[in-house]
Design a protein around this motif. Structure first.
Motif, PDB file in Angstrom:
ATOM      1  N   VAL A   1      22.487  12.054 -10.819  1.00  0.00           N
ATOM      2  CA  VAL A   1      23.391  12.115 -11.972  1.00  0.00           C
ATOM      3  C   VAL A   1      24.079  13.474 -11.967  1.00  0.00           C
ATOM      4  O   VAL A   1      23.430  14.513 -11.813  1.00  0.00           O
TER       5      VAL A   1
ATOM      6  N   GLY B   1      27.262   6.029 -18.971  1.00  0.00           N
ATOM      7  CA  GLY B   1      26.521   6.567 -17.833  1.00  0.00           C
ATOM      8  C   GLY B   1      25.033   6.274 -17.943  1.00  0.00           C
ATOM      9  O   GLY B   1      24.376   5.977 -16.941  1.00  0.00           O
TER      10      GLY B   1
ATOM     11  N   LEU C   1      26.546  11.443 -18.232  1.00  0.00           N
ATOM     12  CA  LEU C   1      25.467  10.708 -18.876  1.00  0.00           C
ATOM     13  C   LEU C   1      25.778  10.508 -20.358  1.00  0.00           C
ATOM     14  O   LEU C   1      24.969  10.766 -21.229  1.00  0.00           O
TER      15      LEU C   1
ATOM     16  N   GLU D   1      26.055  16.053 -14.105  1.00  0.00           N
ATOM     17  CA  GLU D   1      26.203  16.313 -15.542  1.00  0.00           C
ATOM     18  C   GLU D   1      26.022  17.811 -15.755  1.00  0.00           C
ATOM     19  O   GLU D   1      25.122  18.408 -15.189  1.00  0.00           O
TER      20      GLU D   1
ATOM     21  N   GLU E   1      31.973   6.865 -11.382  1.00  0.00           N
ATOM     22  CA  GLU E   1      32.508   7.912 -12.251  1.00  0.00           C
ATOM     23  C   GLU E   1      32.598   7.362 -13.670  1.00  0.00           C
ATOM     24  O   GLU E   1      33.334   6.408 -13.920  1.00  0.00           O
ATOM     25  N   CYS E   2      31.834   7.931 -14.588  1.00  0.00           N
ATOM     26  CA  CYS E   2      31.804   7.419 -15.971  1.00  0.00           C
ATOM     27  C   CYS E   2      32.304   8.466 -16.952  1.00  0.00           C
ATOM     28  O   CYS E   2      31.821   8.532 -18.086  1.00  0.00           O
TER      29      CYS E   2
ATOM     30  N   ILE F   1      26.124   9.135  -9.996  1.00  0.00           N
ATOM     31  CA  ILE F   1      26.759   8.717 -11.253  1.00  0.00           C
ATOM     32  C   ILE F   1      27.265   9.964 -11.976  1.00  0.00           C
ATOM     33  O   ILE F   1      26.494  10.901 -12.203  1.00  0.00           O
ATOM     34  N   TYR F   2      28.541   9.969 -12.323  1.00  0.00           N
ATOM     35  CA  TYR F   2      29.127  11.087 -13.071  1.00  0.00           C
ATOM     36  C   TYR F   2      29.055  10.804 -14.570  1.00  0.00           C
ATOM     37  O   TYR F   2      29.592   9.791 -15.026  1.00  0.00           O
TER      38      TYR F   2
END
Ligand SMILES: [Zn+2]
Ligand SMILES: [Zn+2]
Length: 334
Positions: free
Chosen positions: A188, A171, A167, A190, A227-228, A164-165
């Motif tokens: 994650v 995210g 936070l 970050e 991707e967030c 997951i991109y």
């Protein structure tokens, strides 16, 4: 009643506008809390959100509150009900609504502009929440419903490895939802140490920066990349770190004028699937159920609770929005 307007050219103003009684199938809600969304900031910066932006417009679309009156045609709500509103109107009649795709409704418009003391959404956009659910948490129904739609699209298999991109507030919700979905390893990506720490607290197995992820991706076959952030570099890197037979979900909102690059040959050799996710069709009920279950930590995500007036400074500096979710206090009821 007060309403917080984006008035064009990076300006924001709280205006006094008339309060009215609900008509037809409208539910009048005294807004308790409204989340500040990344798209509100996008609008303030002069970029389009999910729809074109023509100021002056009232900001906000992630609100909760208490019903104070109902229109004559309302069937299922009464004054005193605690509710969350889905801001996205679907007419039920157009060619997209007919296919069960209300997120593409031809008549779609915002029906719960939550930076105001009252909103008047039609009954079909209102969801009851339990007595036990804090109304500040109930305001997470909309962003969470968008997250659920994204996850519905990619269908994470149990035991998968997921990266997951970012936070930010999305995210952070995504991370907790992926955890609940039974992923074996969650990474994650970050840069900020504070957010890396929070990622581990919220259940990530690894919190790495954008250099470290490249090395990790060589060791692990990353099955899903979410991707967030919406930045060109991180979106492009998402394609590179994705493993064989993987799925990439581009969830973060990119710059409308900024195309991104993907190496087709590399994607071909991995049989990569690319997804995007638009709004929140049919997911608000489940979002409310999740919030009521208490399985999500919202306290850790919230960086500030501010008044409607304090939003002027916040929109300009984004001081708290950079750290997490900003909640706007209207009635402030819990
Ligand atoms: Zn939102
Ligand atoms: Zn429609």
């Amino acid at each position: 009643m007060r309403a917080g307007y984006y008035t064009g050219d990076r300006t924001y103003e709280v205006r006094e506008i008339p309060e009215r009684e609900p008509k037809g199938d409208e539910v009048k809600i005294e807004v308790a809390w409204c989340g500040l969304c990344g798209t509100d900031i996008h609008k303030f910066e002069g970029k389009n959100g999910a729809s074109p932006v023509i100021p002056p417009i009232i900001l906000g679309h992630e609100c909760s509150g208490i019903v104070t009156a109902v229109g004559p045609d309302v069937q299922y709500f009464k004054p005193g009900d605690r509710v969350a509103a889905d801001p996205s109107f679907g007419c039920g009649k157009c060619i997209y609504c007919q296919q069960g795709l209300p997120n593409f409704c031809l008549e779609r418009h915002g029906v719960a502009k939550g930076f105001s003391d009252y909103v008047y959404p039609p009954e079909q956009n209102v969801y009851k929440v339990s007595e036990d659910l804090d109304l500040r948490d109930a305001a997470f129904a909309e962003p969470l419903s968008c997250v659920i739609h994204g996850l519905d699209l990619i269908q994470i298999q149990g035991g998968a490895t997921v990266a997951i991109y970012g936070l930010g507030s999305i995210g952070s919700l995504m991370l907790q939802m992926v955890k609940l979905s039974g992923a074996s390893r969650i990474i994650v990506v970050e840069r900020e140490p504070e957010k890396q720490k929070l990622a581990l607290e919220l259940g990530a197995d690894y919190a790495v920066d954008d250099r470290e992820i490249e090395q990790l991706a060589e060791r692990l076959n990353i099955d899903y990349v979410i991707e967030c952030i919406g930045l060109k570099q991180t979106m492009e890197q998402s394609f590179r770190i994705a493993g064989k037979n993987s799925k990439v979900l581009l969830f973060g909102l990119g710059d409308p004028d900024q195309p991104i690059l993907m190496n087709q040959f590399e994607a071909y050799t991995k049989e990569l699937s690319i997804y995007t996710s638009y709004l929140n069709p049919h997911t608000t009920k489940r979002a409310v159920a999740l919030l009521e279950s208490g399985k999500l930590n919202t306290d850790a995500i919230i960086s500030a609770s501010l008044s409607l007036e304090e939003m002027e400074e916040e929109l300009k500096t984004q001081e708290n929005a950079k750290k997490g979710k900003v909640m706007v206090r209207l009635s402030g009821k819990h």
